[in-house]
Design a protein around this motif. Structure first.
Motif, short mmCIF file in Angstrom:
data_model
loop_
_atom_site.label_atom_id
_atom_site.label_comp_id
_atom_site.label_asym_id
_atom_site.label_seq_id
_atom_site.Cartn_x
_atom_site.Cartn_y
_atom_site.Cartn_z
N PHE A 260 0.82 -1.22 0.00
CA PHE A 260 0.00 0.00 0.00
C PHE A 260 0.85 1.27 0.00
CE2 PHE A 260 0.14 -1.73 4.39
CZ PHE A 260 0.88 -0.74 5.02
N ALA A 261 2.15 1.16 -0.25
CA ALA A 261 3.04 2.32 -0.19
C ALA A 261 2.65 3.39 -1.20
CB ALA A 261 4.48 1.88 -0.42
N ALA A 262 2.13 2.99 -2.37
CA ALA A 262 1.78 3.96 -3.40
C ALA A 262 0.53 4.76 -3.06
CB ALA A 262 1.58 3.25 -4.74
N GLN A 263 -0.26 4.30 -2.07
CA GLN A 263 -1.52 4.96 -1.73
C GLN A 263 -1.39 5.94 -0.57
OE1 GLN A 263 -4.64 1.94 -1.23
NE2 GLN A 263 -3.26 0.46 -2.14
N ILE A 264 -0.24 6.02 0.06
CA ILE A 264 -0.09 6.82 1.28
C ILE A 264 1.06 7.80 1.12
CG2 ILE A 264 -1.05 5.02 2.76
CD1 ILE A 264 1.77 4.24 3.52
N THR A 265 1.14 8.74 2.06
CA THR A 265 2.20 9.74 2.02
C THR A 265 3.52 9.13 2.53
OG1 THR A 265 1.70 10.49 4.27
CG2 THR A 265 0.54 11.58 2.45
N ASN A 315 6.69 14.49 5.65
CA ASN A 315 5.70 14.96 4.68
C ASN A 315 5.98 16.39 4.25
OD1 ASN A 315 4.20 12.61 4.39
ND2 ASN A 315 2.76 13.14 6.02
N LEU A 316 6.35 17.24 5.20
CA LEU A 316 6.67 18.62 4.86
C LEU A 316 7.90 18.70 3.95
CD1 LEU A 316 6.08 20.42 8.28
CD2 LEU A 316 4.68 20.59 6.21
N ALA A 317 8.86 17.79 4.17
CA ALA A 317 10.10 17.83 3.39
C ALA A 317 9.95 17.24 2.00
CB ALA A 317 11.20 17.08 4.16
N LEU A 318 9.09 16.22 1.84
CA LEU A 318 9.04 15.47 0.58
C LEU A 318 7.80 15.76 -0.27
CD1 LEU A 318 10.36 11.97 1.72
CD2 LEU A 318 11.63 13.89 0.73
N LEU A 319 6.76 16.31 0.33
CA LEU A 319 5.55 16.56 -0.45
C LEU A 319 5.56 17.95 -1.08
CD1 LEU A 319 2.73 14.97 1.72
CD2 LEU A 319 3.79 14.06 -0.34
#
Length: 319
Positions: A260-265, A315-319
């Motif tokens: 499920f890695a592709a579905q989550i942050t 999430n702040l660093a990669l999104l």
């Protein structure tokens, strides 16, 4: 009947996955008890609040066991007088910082180099944070009573006086010059008997934890957890809850996360891989042979806060 069959299948999978590592941990603890009775070398490990946990975490590289197998080893470290920070650093960091887990993470995510570095670093940061928090409690409020008594009996009289040993002896604390003599090496029969009883005790707690995890997994639908996987904060919280519920071994959790890695942050993925090896349903009973209930609750709360912050930062660093 379908739910009962599902719960039984999940229970079997969790138990068969964890039992070999629990056996490995008990054997390592028994071998340490035979090779170094009294654990005098452990008492020379660093007491420094930062260096001690780092040394304990480093011991995980040499021990190929997941979180279940690390519990009896950590208990033996504490019982033989290892510094508290070193033993706790091992307990919390070794489930990720061992060759099997690192290799499985690389095999599951070879094209995500950030995760190969972030997972062990986050596990190390979590272990340091938990060790710092738990060290604020006195040993009497932190360690399980039987372990605390065994630990004090193995320490020199200069450190723990007769009144604190709970052995029925009454006397003043001696001077630093006095120390207990090195205990004789136990026989193999004694070591095997002790290890067998320890394995049976821990296995019974593991069975209970796996049963609870299987029931909760069966009743709690996972679909809604993954449905919020695209939102930065809710994704981290949902995957933290999923990690606690599924209670999968740290040696194979990366392959489960791959599904499920592709579905989550990214932060949610890291949170799943870092929190599960420290806090899950099957570990609650096992931690009971090392920590008091209050310390277990404090561990779960502090770990959740730290992992949530780490996931948010990623999430702040990669999104």
């Amino acid at each position: 009947m379908n739910r009962l069959a599902t719960a039984w299948a999940i229970f079997q999978g969790l138990l068969l996955e964890a039992l070999p590592f629990l056996l490995i941990g008990v054997l390592i603890a028994g071998l340490a008890r035979w090779v170094s009775p009294g654990g005098r070398w452990l008492q020379r490990l660093p007491q420094h609040p930062l260096l001690g946990p780092l040394v304990g975490a480093g011991l995980g590289f040499a021990l190929p066991a997941c979180e279940c197998g690390n519990v009896p080893v950590a208990r033996r470290l504490l019982a033989d007088g290892a510094p508290l920070g070193t033993a706790l650093g091992f307990l919390f960091a070794a489930p990720v910082l061992n060759p099997i887990v690192l290799a499985s993470t690389w095999a599951a995510f070879p094209h995500q180099p950030w995760l190969l570095a972030a997972r062990p670093l986050a596990a190390l940061a979590l272990a340091l944070a938990l060790t710092t928090v738990l060290r604020q409690l006195p040993e009497g409020e932190l360690l399980e009573p039987a372990l605390l008594e065994e630990r004090r009996l193995g320490q020199p009289l200069a450190v723990v006086g007769l009144l604190e040993r709970r052995s029925g002896l009454v006397g003043a604390e001696p001077t630093a010059a006095r120390a207990t003599p090195a205990p004789p090496r136990p026989s193999w029969r004694s070591v095997l008997d002790h290890s067998s009883r320890e394995f049976l005790d821990l296995a019974s707690l593991l069975v209970l934890g796996c049963a609870i995890a299987a029931v909760v997994q069966t009743l709690l639908p996972r679909g809604w957890l993954l449905a919020v996987g695209s939102t930065p904060t809710l994704s981290v919280l949902s995957l933290m809850l999923l990690a606690v519920v599924v209670s999968v071994c740290s040696s194979v959790d990366a392959f489960l996360a791959l599904g499920f890695a592709a579905q989550i942050t990214p932060g949610a993925l890291l949170a799943f891989l870092v929190l599960g090896p420290v806090v899950d349903l099957k570990l609650l009973g096992l931690f009971g042979v090392v920590l008091r209930p209050r310390a277990i609750a404090l561990t779960a709360a502090a770990a959740s806060v730290v992992v949530l912050l780490l996931g948010q930062w990623v999430n702040l660093a990669l999104l």
